[in-house]
Design an enzyme around this catalytic site. Structure first.
Site, PDB file in Angstrom:
ATOM      1  N   ARG A   1       0.846  -1.200   0.000  1.00  0.00           N
ATOM      2  CA  ARG A   1       0.000   0.000   0.000  1.00  0.00           C
ATOM      3  C   ARG A   1       0.881   1.249   0.000  1.00  0.00           C
ATOM      4  O   ARG A   1       2.028   1.222   0.451  1.00  0.00           O
ATOM      5  CB  ARG A   1      -0.943   0.021   1.195  1.00  0.00           C
ATOM      6  CG  ARG A   1      -0.263   0.163   2.570  1.00  0.00           C
ATOM      7  CD  ARG A   1      -0.241   1.596   3.087  1.00  0.00           C
ATOM      8  NE  ARG A   1       0.560   1.763   4.284  1.00  0.00           N
ATOM      9  CZ  ARG A   1       1.830   2.119   4.278  1.00  0.00           C
ATOM     10  NH1 ARG A   1       2.484   2.315   3.146  1.00  0.00           N
ATOM     11  NH2 ARG A   1       2.485   2.269   5.417  1.00  0.00           N
TER      12      ARG A   1
ATOM     13  N   ASP B   1      -3.058   6.315  12.879  1.00  0.00           N
ATOM     14  CA  ASP B   1      -3.894   5.107  13.018  1.00  0.00           C
ATOM     15  C   ASP B   1      -3.904   4.575  14.443  1.00  0.00           C
ATOM     16  O   ASP B   1      -4.966   4.256  14.996  1.00  0.00           O
ATOM     17  CB  ASP B   1      -3.520   4.017  11.993  1.00  0.00           C
ATOM     18  CG  ASP B   1      -2.102   3.480  12.075  1.00  0.00           C
ATOM     19  OD1 ASP B   1      -1.254   4.095  12.771  1.00  0.00           O
ATOM     20  OD2 ASP B   1      -1.821   2.442  11.433  1.00  0.00           O
TER      21      ASP B   1
ATOM     22  N   GLY C   1      11.237  -2.992   2.947  1.00  0.00           N
ATOM     23  CA  GLY C   1      11.616  -2.052   4.010  1.00  0.00           C
ATOM     24  C   GLY C   1      11.621  -0.604   3.570  1.00  0.00           C
ATOM     25  O   GLY C   1      12.514   0.161   3.943  1.00  0.00           O
TER      26      GLY C   1
ATOM     27  N   GLY D   1       8.541   1.441   3.273  1.00  0.00           N
ATOM     28  CA  GLY D   1       7.323   2.194   3.565  1.00  0.00           C
ATOM     29  C   GLY D   1       6.166   1.840   2.649  1.00  0.00           C
ATOM     30  O   GLY D   1       5.161   2.544   2.637  1.00  0.00           O
TER      31      GLY D   1
ATOM     32  N   SER E   1       4.787  -1.240   2.841  1.00  0.00           N
ATOM     33  CA  SER E   1       4.125  -2.348   3.551  1.00  0.00           C
ATOM     34  C   SER E   1       4.433  -3.720   2.975  1.00  0.00           C
ATOM     35  O   SER E   1       3.540  -4.559   2.818  1.00  0.00           O
ATOM     36  CB  SER E   1       2.602  -2.132   3.586  1.00  0.00           C
ATOM     37  OG  SER E   1       2.323  -1.019   4.354  1.00  0.00           O
ATOM     38  N   SER E   2       5.706  -3.952   2.695  1.00  0.00           N
ATOM     39  CA  SER E   2       6.083  -5.303   2.254  1.00  0.00           C
ATOM     40  C   SER E   2       5.784  -6.315   3.358  1.00  0.00           C
ATOM     41  O   SER E   2       5.345  -7.436   3.075  1.00  0.00           O
ATOM     42  CB  SER E   2       7.560  -5.351   1.852  1.00  0.00           C
ATOM     43  OG  SER E   2       8.374  -4.826   2.875  1.00  0.00           O
TER      44      SER E   2
ATOM     45  N   ASP F   1      -1.816  -0.634   7.582  1.00  0.00           N
ATOM     46  CA  ASP F   1      -1.149  -1.342   6.482  1.00  0.00           C
ATOM     47  C   ASP F   1      -1.851  -2.654   6.165  1.00  0.00           C
ATOM     48  O   ASP F   1      -2.116  -2.982   5.008  1.00  0.00           O
ATOM     49  CB  ASP F   1       0.316  -1.632   6.840  1.00  0.00           C
ATOM     50  CG  ASP F   1       1.063  -0.368   7.211  1.00  0.00           C
ATOM     51  OD1 ASP F   1       0.525   0.727   6.994  1.00  0.00           O
ATOM     52  OD2 ASP F   1       2.191  -0.486   7.717  1.00  0.00           O
TER      53      ASP F   1
ATOM     54  N   TYR G   1       9.557   4.656  16.654  1.00  0.00           N
ATOM     55  CA  TYR G   1       8.103   4.534  16.442  1.00  0.00           C
ATOM     56  C   TYR G   1       7.393   4.374  17.786  1.00  0.00           C
ATOM     57  O   TYR G   1       6.407   5.045  18.076  1.00  0.00           O
ATOM     58  CB  TYR G   1       7.844   3.331  15.531  1.00  0.00           C
ATOM     59  CG  TYR G   1       6.403   3.120  15.108  1.00  0.00           C
ATOM     60  CD1 TYR G   1       5.966   3.532  13.853  1.00  0.00           C
ATOM     61  CD2 TYR G   1       5.485   2.495  15.946  1.00  0.00           C
ATOM     62  CE1 TYR G   1       4.650   3.323  13.446  1.00  0.00           C
ATOM     63  CE2 TYR G   1       4.178   2.288  15.552  1.00  0.00           C
ATOM     64  CZ  TYR G   1       3.764   2.704  14.299  1.00  0.00           C
ATOM     65  OH  TYR G   1       2.468   2.498  13.919  1.00  0.00           O
TER      66      TYR G   1
HETATM   67  C1  GLA Z   1       3.764   2.014   9.863  1.00  0.00           C
HETATM   68  C2  GLA Z   1       2.744   1.277  10.732  1.00  0.00           C
HETATM   69  C3  GLA Z   1       1.330   1.826  10.509  1.00  0.00           C
HETATM   70  C4  GLA Z   1       1.300   3.360  10.640  1.00  0.00           C
HETATM   71  C5  GLA Z   1       2.435   3.991   9.824  1.00  0.00           C
HETATM   72  C6  GLA Z   1       2.524   5.475  10.040  1.00  0.00           C
HETATM   73  O1  GLA Z   1       3.540   1.762   8.517  1.00  0.00           O
HETATM   74  O2  GLA Z   1       2.743  -0.103  10.453  1.00  0.00           O
HETATM   75  O3  GLA Z   1       0.423   1.232  11.403  1.00  0.00           O
HETATM   76  O4  GLA Z   1       1.352   3.754  11.973  1.00  0.00           O
HETATM   77  O5  GLA Z   1       3.693   3.406  10.103  1.00  0.00           O
HETATM   78  O6  GLA Z   1       1.374   6.087   9.610  1.00  0.00           O
END
Ligand code: GLA
Length: 343
Positions: free
Chosen positions: A15, A24, A111, A113, A115-116, A157, A206
């Site tokens: 995504r 989120d 890796g 961003g 969402s692999s 994600d 994070y």
């Molecule tokens: C990562 C996390 C998500 C979200 C984003 C930031 O991708 O897996 O849940 O918090 O960072 O928006």
């Protein structure tokens, strides 16, 4: 039904998040879209062992069922699969997973961003026989990711991957987990560009950000609806800035969804730039490389706006542009969510 010996093919998209980052896990709004790149598992079900080879990463993941501890699995990408197997075994309404022998292939940059890992989890859940709704699959995969990595991630994600809608971004209210598809206008070109920086320190940074937001919410209530004036009175300047980001980012997500409905791409682009600045200044998850890339993109003719996408700390930038513009990245399209076929 998971028939022993059945051939299974599960595909789950990655995504890109158009706007709404680090909201989120505080019950805020996000606007991701599933993309045409993703993870595919081709395998045969049966036995009591998961054995998966990757086309991208060395090593074979071998797990005896039931899986005990996802955190020590080697190679490390197997932790996501192991986390999913643990979640499925714990679910009352789903048959305990059978073994799975096959391959994992992916055309997502790893890796970065996009969402692999979430797409691997969702593909693994479907391959292992998760028959729940997209939301149920996403919740299990979110817990699997948390268990596998120790990162207290939100649900965006996994939900974007499981519930994607062809041609639409997904407006998700993470408090109610309600999804509203928002059609992407035909003349909106969406590009993803890699900063060249692998994400670093995502784990601890994070979790720190999330903890700071939770400190704010303990004082002012749920951040997406907390009065801004109340947030501005928070004593701790760091906590105040984190809360301000979450609060204002939720407003930007709503305004961006409205702008897409009106096909007002100029306004949408301005909101992306404002989001990037908030992530840079208030949330402090950008890097100078990401800032330079966003600035460079915004200076190009035909580009409406750009911002970092996902957790930050490196990784990718998403840009919104006119159709004719060519950028040095991947042009992405809003795609359907995860699918599985069993034969
Ligand atoms: C990562 C996390 C998500 C979200 C984003 C930031 O991708 O897996 O849940 O918090 O960072 O928006």
């Amino acid at each position: 039904m998971s028939a022993s010996g059945a051939r299974v093919r599960a595909h789950a998209p990655g995504r890109v998040n158009l706007i709404g980052d680090h909201t989120d896990y505080m019950g805020g709004l996000v606007l991701p879209m599933a993309v045409q790149m993703g993870t595919t598992i081709d395998a045969v079900r049966g036995g009591a062992r998961i054995e998966l080879r990757s086309d991208r990463v060395d090593g074979v993941v071998g797990l005896d069922l039931p899986v005990q501890d996802p955190t020590t699995v080697q190679p490390a990408w197997g932790r996501y699969v192991a986390g999913v197997a643990v979640e499925l075994a714990a679910a009352d309404d789903i048959e305990a997973p059978l073994g799975l022998v096959g391959t994992v292939s992916s055309d997502l940059p790893l890796g970065s961003g996009l969402s692999s890992s979430a797409s691997l989890e969702v593909a693994a859940a479907l391959a292992l026989g998760d028959t729940g709704s997209p939301l149920e699959v996403a919740r299990r995969c979110q817990r699997a990711e948390q268990a596998a990595t120790g990162v207290p991630c939100g649900i965006m994600d996994q939900l974007a991957s499981a519930a994607g809608v062809e041609g639409s971004a997904l407006l998700i209210d993470c408090a109610t987990e309600r999804i509203t598809p928002v059609p992407v206008p035909a003349d909106a070109a969406i590009w993803v560009l890699h900063s060249g920086q692998e994400r670093e320190l995502v784990g601890s940074a994070y979790a720190d950000r999330r903890a700071e937001c939770e400190r704010a919410a303990a004082i002012v209530g749920p951040l997406p609806s907390a009065p801004l004036a109340r947030i501005e009175q928070l004593d701790d300047p760091t906590v105040r800035a984190r809360a301000r980001h979450v609060r204002t980012e939720c407003d930007r997500v709503r305004a961006f969804a409205d702008a897409l409905h009106r096909a007002d791409l100029r306004t949408a682009g301005e909101l992306m730039v404002a989001s990037h600045m908030s992530l840079r200044d208030d949330f402090e998850v950008s890097t100078s490389r990401l800032d330079e890339l966003v600035e460079d993109l915004c200076g190009r003719p035909g580009v409406y706006g750009a911002r970092l996408t996902g957790a930050g700390f490196g990784g990718c930038v998403v840009a919104l542009a006119e159709p004719g513009v060519e950028l040095d990245g991947w042009r992405v399209h809003a795609s359907a969510g995860a699918t599985v076929t069993v034969q």
